[in-house]
Design an enzyme around this catalytic site. Sequence first.
Site: not given
Length: 250
Positions: A49, A51, A110, A195
């Site tokens: 997933r 966000d 990422y 993050r």
Amino acid sequence: MRYFLQFSYFGKHYHGWQNQPNAITVQQVLEEKMSVILGETIDLVGAGRTDAGVHAKQMYAHFNIEKDIQDKTDLIFRVNAFLPEDIAVHSIIEVNKDAHARFDATTRTYEYWVTQKKNPFLKDASYLVKKELDVAVMNKAAKMLFEYNDFECFSKSNTDVRTFLCDIKQAEWTKVEDKLVFTIQADRFLRNMVRAIVGTLLDVGLGKKSVDNVNTIIKSKDRSKAGASVPANGLYLTKVTYPNTIIKNG
């Protein structure tokens, strides 16, 4: 028949990948368009997933369909013509019937983009940090991540995961044109983990935290000890890898 869908999206206008009530998501849009074109209900299972506001340069999902897809190139063309401009399908791959987009993924990568001066073209695609950053110290702190595998301190609070263990394989800052890019690769990630890591490393680069503080934070397993989560608009899922054995006849 089971297929993998490879696609990308710019996340600004979506409440993440996964279907949610009363919110537009990437999964919802893709399922609706593909169901119309293929003439049967398509349910997508994503590699993970993302966000709200997070982007994906490479994302995968699997789906089942009754009939064989004879012309994948034509289907990709028709789906892309039907999709909004911020979502694009790149390939459709026939896989074994038990192949799973989430559970068969071996690594995920990422990137987080930071800009240090105002750039109208990166306004929705990066995080602007105007203060000077010590990138060398940030990279020194990033290396600390390789010494651990429990990252509860960087996980979203009150999450329902069974384990906080992750095997980080890459974590480094590089200068790319006008951007500072943090690249991180692991077998899996916790919700909000990237993050939170970036926010912590930026605190180190700004002199708010020391390299040794990173050790203390990870050992504490306390989310409140780590840095604030950076905005979603700078985060990109860039690569998901799978073993070749999932491909049918592969």
